[in-house]
Design a protein around this motif. Structure first.
Motif, short mmCIF file in Angstrom:
data_model
loop_
_atom_site.label_atom_id
_atom_site.label_comp_id
_atom_site.label_asym_id
_atom_site.label_seq_id
_atom_site.Cartn_x
_atom_site.Cartn_y
_atom_site.Cartn_z
N GLU A 1 108.02 15.92 25.24
CA GLU A 1 107.24 15.40 24.12
C GLU A 1 108.07 14.46 23.24
OE1 GLU A 1 104.13 15.81 23.94
OE2 GLU A 1 103.67 17.63 25.05
N LEU B 1 94.08 22.57 13.60
CA LEU B 1 93.70 23.15 14.89
C LEU B 1 92.26 23.66 14.90
CD1 LEU B 1 96.93 25.17 15.73
CD2 LEU B 1 96.29 22.92 16.55
N LEU C 1 85.29 20.25 18.52
CA LEU C 1 85.62 19.31 19.60
C LEU C 1 85.42 17.84 19.22
CD1 LEU C 1 86.27 18.62 22.57
CD2 LEU C 1 83.90 19.17 23.12
N GLU C 2 84.28 17.54 18.58
CA GLU C 2 83.96 16.14 18.27
C GLU C 2 85.00 15.49 17.38
OE1 GLU C 2 81.99 18.68 17.99
OE2 GLU C 2 80.21 18.31 19.21
N GLU C 3 85.58 16.29 16.49
CA GLU C 3 86.52 15.72 15.52
C GLU C 3 87.98 15.92 15.90
OE1 GLU C 3 85.47 17.32 11.63
OE2 GLU C 3 83.42 17.43 12.38
N LYS C 4 88.19 16.68 16.95
CA LYS C 4 89.55 17.04 17.33
C LYS C 4 90.35 15.79 17.70
CE LYS C 4 91.92 20.86 19.41
NZ LYS C 4 92.41 21.64 18.28
N GLN C 5 91.53 15.69 17.12
CA GLN C 5 92.39 14.53 17.38
C GLN C 5 93.59 14.97 18.21
OE1 GLN C 5 91.66 11.40 16.37
NE2 GLN C 5 89.75 12.22 15.53
N ILE C 6 94.04 14.05 19.05
CA ILE C 6 95.16 14.40 19.91
C ILE C 6 96.49 14.02 19.26
CG2 ILE C 6 95.27 12.27 21.27
CD1 ILE C 6 95.47 15.84 22.68
N LEU D 1 99.86 16.26 18.33
CA LEU D 1 99.84 17.53 19.06
C LEU D 1 101.18 17.82 19.74
CD1 LEU D 1 97.79 19.70 19.35
CD2 LEU D 1 96.92 18.61 21.41
N GLY D 2 101.82 16.77 20.24
CA GLY D 2 103.12 16.94 20.90
C GLY D 2 104.14 17.54 19.96
N HIS E 1 103.53 19.15 17.22
CA HIS E 1 103.08 20.50 16.88
C HIS E 1 103.56 21.50 17.93
CE1 HIS E 1 100.44 23.78 15.66
NE2 HIS E 1 100.03 23.87 16.91
N LEU E 2 103.45 21.14 19.21
CA LEU E 2 103.91 22.03 20.28
C LEU E 2 105.41 22.30 20.14
CD1 LEU E 2 102.07 20.59 23.46
CD2 LEU E 2 101.48 22.64 22.18
N LYS F 1 106.21 24.73 17.35
CA LYS F 1 105.85 26.11 17.67
C LYS F 1 106.74 26.72 18.75
CE LYS F 1 102.43 26.59 14.85
NZ LYS F 1 102.51 27.53 13.75
N SER G 1 101.31 17.43 26.09
CA SER G 1 100.21 16.94 25.25
C SER G 1 99.46 15.80 25.93
CB SER G 1 100.73 16.51 23.88
OG SER G 1 101.61 15.42 24.00
N ILE H 1 88.14 25.38 22.06
CA ILE H 1 87.21 24.34 22.54
C ILE H 1 86.99 24.36 24.05
CG2 ILE H 1 87.41 22.73 20.61
CD1 ILE H 1 89.54 21.25 22.17
#
Lengths: 147, 112
Positions: free
Chosen positions: A46, A100, A104-109, A112-113, A115-116, A119, B55, B96
Motif C-alpha cells: 500500500e 467505514l 455502498l453508494e457513498e463508500k469511497q475507496i 483505504l490503503g 487505513h489498512l 490497523k 486496497s 456491504i
C-alpha cells in the motif's frame, strides 16, 4: 537490533514485487508468523504504491529505501520497517480517517490503503527529514504461546 | 492472477486464484465490467484460492458492487481465507458484501 533487509528500489510499480519476494524470504528465515508476514507485505504494498503513484511531480527516476530490522527480546519483539523517499511531503498520519459506516453508494475507496496500514501495524511514525519522507512502522511479533 | 467465469442460471460465478493487488486488479476490473455490460448483475466470487488482497482489489469489488446495485444485482463472496476476511473487516467491507462459507450457501441465498 538485528538488521534483516536493506534495499533500494526505483519508483516503478513493478519493483514492489521484488520487495515482497525479499520480505517473504526474510520471513521464512526469521521466521515470522503468517499474520505478521501478511501485515508487513500488505503495508509495504500500500505505502510503496502510494509513493510511486503520487509521490513525484517529475518523470525522473527516484530511489526509495526499504529497511527492515528486529528489535527487543523474548516477549516483546518487534519488526521495524523504515521507508525513505524523496517525493513530495506526505504524512499518512495526517490523512483524514475513512468513514467505514457509509452505505455502498457513498463508500469511497480513497484512503483505504492507509487505513489498512494503520490497523495492521502497531505503531507508525512520520518525519520529514532533509526533504525526505521517513516513515517508520512497528509490528509486534506474537509470542509462541499466542500463535 | 487466474480468473475463471461461468454462468449457471441467473448467477455468474467467478473464481479467483492468486494475488489481487495493484498489478492484477485491472484484469479483474476489465472482466467484471465486461460481464456487467453484457447484462450479468448477480455474481458469486469464489475466493477459495485467493491468497492476497490489497486496497486495489477492494476498489475493483466496490466499483463492481456499485454498478450491479444500480441494476438490483449483487456481488456475493464465498470461501474467503481467514486473513482475507480480516482485511474485509478492517476495511468495513463486511457491511456491504455478503460473505458465505461455501459457494452453495451463496447460491442458495440468491434463491430466497
Amino acid at each position: 537490533m538485528t538488521q534483516v533487509a536493506s534495499l533500494q528500489i526505483t519508483n516503478d510499480l513493478k519493483e514492489i514485487a521484488r520487495v515482497i519476494s525479499i520480505i517473504e524470504e526474510c520471513s521464512s528465515n526469521i521466521p515470522l508468523s503468517f499474520d505478521v508476514e501478511n501485515a508487513i507485505e500488505l503495508s509495504l504494498d500500500e505505502l510503496l504504491t502510494n509513493i510511486i503513484s503520487y509521490g513525484y511531480n517529475d518523470n525522473d527516476s527516484h530511489l526509495i529505501t526499504v529497511d527492515l530490522w528486529l528489535e527487543g527480546e523474548d516477549d516483546s519483539k518487534f519488526v521495524i520497517i523504515r521507508l525513505v523517499d524523496d517525493g513530495v511531503k506526505f504524512n499518512p498520519l495526517e490523512k483524514k480517517e475513512v468513514d467505514l459506516d457509509l452505505p455502498l453508494e457513498e463508500k469511497q475507496i480513497g484512503g483505504l490503503g492507509i487505513h489498512l496500514v494503520k490497523k495492521l501495524m502497531d505503531e507508525l511514525h512520520y518525519e520529514r527529514r532533509e526533504d525526505k519522507n521517513v516513515l517508520t512502522l512497528k509490528k509486534k511479533l506474537k509470542t509462541i504461546k499466542e500463535s | 492472477m487466474e480468473i475463471n467465469a461461468n454462468k449457471r442460471g441467473e448467477i455468474t460465478f467467478l473464481s479467483l486464484k492468486g494475488k489481487l493487488d495493484s498489478v492484477t486488479s485491472p484484469n479483474l476490473e476489465d472482466k467484471l465490467l465486461r460481464l456487467i455490460d453484457d447484462d450479468n448483475y448477480n455474481f458469486i466470487i469464489d475466493c477459495a484460492e485467493l491468497d492476497y488482497i490489497s486496497s486495489a482489489g477492494l476498489r475493483v469489488l466496490l466499483v463492481g458492487a456499485k454498478k450491479v446495485k444500480a441494476k438490483d444485482g449483487k456481488i456475493k463472496l464465498a470461501n474467503l481465507k481467514r486473513h482475507i476476511k480480516e482485511v474485509f473487516e478492517i476495511a468495513g467491507f463486511t457491511a456491504i458484501f455478503e460473505l458465505y462459507d461455501t459457494t452453495e450457501a451463496a447460491e442458495a441465498s440468491f434463491g430466497s
